[in-house]
Scaffold this motif. Structure first.
Motif, PDB file in Angstrom:
ATOM      1  N   THR A 149       0.828  -1.208   0.000  1.00  0.00           N
ATOM      2  CA  THR A 149       0.000   0.000   0.000  1.00  0.00           C
ATOM      3  C   THR A 149       0.861   1.257   0.000  1.00  0.00           C
ATOM      4  N   GLY A 150       1.897   1.285   0.834  1.00  0.00           N
ATOM      5  CA  GLY A 150       2.838   2.393   0.843  1.00  0.00           C
ATOM      6  C   GLY A 150       3.951   2.133  -0.144  1.00  0.00           C
ATOM      7  N   ARG A 151       4.140   3.038  -1.081  1.00  0.00           N
ATOM      8  CA  ARG A 151       5.123   2.799  -2.148  1.00  0.00           C
ATOM      9  C   ARG A 151       5.721   4.105  -2.656  1.00  0.00           C
ATOM     10  N   ALA A 152       6.872   3.984  -3.311  1.00  0.00           N
ATOM     11  CA  ALA A 152       7.509   5.160  -3.900  1.00  0.00           C
ATOM     12  C   ALA A 152       6.571   5.818  -4.899  1.00  0.00           C
ATOM     13  N   ALA A 153       6.597   7.141  -4.926  1.00  0.00           N
ATOM     14  CA  ALA A 153       5.666   7.881  -5.773  1.00  0.00           C
ATOM     15  C   ALA A 153       6.307   9.155  -6.281  1.00  0.00           C
ATOM     16  N   SER A 154       5.737   9.686  -7.345  1.00  0.00           N
ATOM     17  CA  SER A 154       6.034  11.037  -7.798  1.00  0.00           C
ATOM     18  C   SER A 154       4.790  11.869  -7.543  1.00  0.00           C
ATOM     19  N   VAL A 155       4.973  13.151  -7.290  1.00  0.00           N
ATOM     20  CA  VAL A 155       3.833  14.011  -6.952  1.00  0.00           C
ATOM     21  C   VAL A 155       3.897  15.301  -7.751  1.00  0.00           C
ATOM     22  N   ILE A 156       2.736  15.900  -7.958  1.00  0.00           N
ATOM     23  CA  ILE A 156       2.631  17.156  -8.701  1.00  0.00           C
ATOM     24  C   ILE A 156       1.598  18.051  -8.043  1.00  0.00           C
ATOM     25  N   SER A 157       1.643  19.329  -8.391  1.00  0.00           N
ATOM     26  CA  SER A 157       0.635  20.271  -7.913  1.00  0.00           C
ATOM     27  C   SER A 157      -0.700  19.974  -8.574  1.00  0.00           C
ATOM     28  N   HIS A 158      -1.772  20.362  -7.892  1.00  0.00           N
ATOM     29  CA  HIS A 158      -3.106  20.099  -8.426  1.00  0.00           C
ATOM     30  C   HIS A 158      -3.344  20.879  -9.718  1.00  0.00           C
ATOM     31  N   SER A 159      -2.791  22.077  -9.809  1.00  0.00           N
ATOM     32  CA  SER A 159      -3.003  22.877 -11.021  1.00  0.00           C
ATOM     33  C   SER A 159      -2.321  22.226 -12.223  1.00  0.00           C
ATOM     34  N   LEU A 160      -1.167  21.604 -12.024  1.00  0.00           N
ATOM     35  CA  LEU A 160      -0.510  20.904 -13.129  1.00  0.00           C
ATOM     36  C   LEU A 160      -1.334  19.687 -13.543  1.00  0.00           C
ATOM     37  N   TYR A 161      -1.855  18.975 -12.566  1.00  0.00           N
ATOM     38  CA  TYR A 161      -2.733  17.848 -12.875  1.00  0.00           C
ATOM     39  C   TYR A 161      -3.918  18.297 -13.733  1.00  0.00           C
ATOM     40  N   GLU A 162      -4.518  19.408 -13.390  1.00  0.00           N
ATOM     41  CA  GLU A 162      -5.682  19.887 -14.145  1.00  0.00           C
ATOM     42  C   GLU A 162      -5.311  20.174 -15.586  1.00  0.00           C
ATOM     43  N   ARG A 163      -4.118  20.713 -15.840  1.00  0.00           N
ATOM     44  CA  ARG A 163      -3.676  20.952 -17.211  1.00  0.00           C
ATOM     45  C   ARG A 163      -3.529  19.635 -17.963  1.00  0.00           C
ATOM     46  N   TRP A 164      -2.878  18.674 -17.321  1.00  0.00           N
ATOM     47  CA  TRP A 164      -2.698  17.376 -17.966  1.00  0.00           C
ATOM     48  C   TRP A 164      -4.041  16.716 -18.275  1.00  0.00           C
ATOM     49  N   HIS A 165      -4.934  16.759 -17.302  1.00  0.00           N
ATOM     50  CA  HIS A 165      -6.216  16.065 -17.472  1.00  0.00           C
ATOM     51  C   HIS A 165      -7.058  16.723 -18.565  1.00  0.00           C
ATOM     52  N   GLN A 166      -6.955  18.029 -18.677  1.00  0.00           N
ATOM     53  CA  GLN A 166      -7.704  18.740 -19.720  1.00  0.00           C
ATOM     54  C   GLN A 166      -7.161  18.389 -21.108  1.00  0.00           C
TER      55      GLN A 166
END
Length: 330
Positions: free
Chosen positions: A228-245
């Protein structure tokens, strides 16, 4: 927690200073130099995270979480169990706290100690996520001023001699950004690296300790039978919104991180890193303010997230903190 107390705690965990070790000298260090460059340190490799496991001369094995984007501390209970003598000092400008020296380790299970801050580690003022961090964290103050190889395929962590870097094509050797040039008395360094996603160059913290705790819905969606706990990369929510759009077809898992309400996971098919293309890589969202504050405190310029072990796992990564370069080997 009041802002002043919060910043003091950040100071205790993130602002302790260390400097370059002398690889040939310390007592208790293995004399052999394994092939591949440098000394292989005792580690548990768990889902692309490195947990250092030195053993004291009395036979007690520690578990110290490593994070190039994190701080430095030892848990209170661990310091007590080890019988470490505490010294109260203000070495960070954040107020007096307790500090200890690492114990002596067995020759075959040794790790280097901090050299700055009088060779001391801060004792955490309260227990901090023992289930994740174990006996403590070895973060940027411990890595600063040294040369390291994170061998993800080989599941090894190497401490290398000063200036010892693998020979690769120029495009696989990239610059790291630090708040200031390395100096013996400088603050610890948090490495910034650039990656390209969807044609956009991004500045990210290179953080080998970045972690996500999958929610139950995320575990079911991924169904990979990993931890369940694992290495991850993280981003800001605003960057996520750009990618998702731009890419509504990229896989998304709502409420994906059990420890961060509202966090979204998004799967990026390919990223470009040090002249390589790798993927897919999952990123977890964090509030934009998280990176705004982090950048102000520790980075040379604003960052939009962190690059963790789930993206670095394709490589043997060598970080030279003095020359401010990283070498990536497939």
């Amino acid at each position: 927690m009041p802002r002043r107390r919060s910043l003091m705690l950040l100071g205790v965990l993130w602002m302790s200073c260390v400097s370059t070790p002398h690889i040939s000298a310390p007592a208790g260090k293995p004399s052999s130099q394994p092939s591949g460059g440098g000394v292989s340190l005792p580690v548990l490799f768990n889902d692309n995270l490195f947990i250092v496991q030195p053993t004291t001369r009395e036979g007690m094995t520690l578990a110290l979480f490593t994070a190039t984007g994190g701080g430095l501390f030892i848990q209170q209970e661990s310091a007590t169990q080890l019988g470490l003598e505490r010294t109260s000092k203000d070495l960070t400008g954040a107020g007096a706290t307790d500090w200890v020296r690492l114990p002596d380790f067995q020759p075959g299970a040794w790790i280097p100690a901090p050299e700055m801050g009088e060779g001391l580690l801060p004792v955490a003022p309260m227990p901090i996520q023992e289930g994740t961090f174990g006996d403590g964290v070895l973060g940027s103050p411990w890595f600063s001023g040294r040369v390291w190889t994170f061998d993800y395929p080989g599941e090894k962590l190497w401490l290398r001699a000063a200036g010892d870097l693998p020979v690769v094509e120029a495009r696989h050797r990239v610059s790291l950004g630090f708040r200031s040039a390395y100096a013996r008395d400088a603050a610890p360094q948090h490495p910034r690296i650039q990656v390209r996603v969807d044609g956009e160059v991004l500045d990210l913290v290179l953080d080998t300790g970045s972690v996500v705790w999958l929610s139950e819905s995320a575990r079911k969606a991924l169904a990979d039978e990993r931890t369940t706990g694992r290495a991850a990369s993280v981003i800001s929510h605003s960057l996520y919104e750009r990618w998702h759009q731009r890419h509504p077809d990229w896989r998304v898992i709502e409420e994906g991180d059990a420890n961060v309400p509202g966090a979204v996971l998004i799967e990026v098919p390919r990223i470009e890193l040090a002249g390589h293309e790798v993927g897919p890589v999952w990123f977890a969202t964090r509030h934009d303010e998280t990176f705004t504050q982090y950048s102000e405190l520790f980075m040379d310029k604003p960052v939009a997230g962190a690059l963790g072990g789930n993206a670095l796992k394709f490589f043997r990564v060598t970080l030279d903190y003095v020359q401010a370069v990283a070498v990536f080997e497939r």
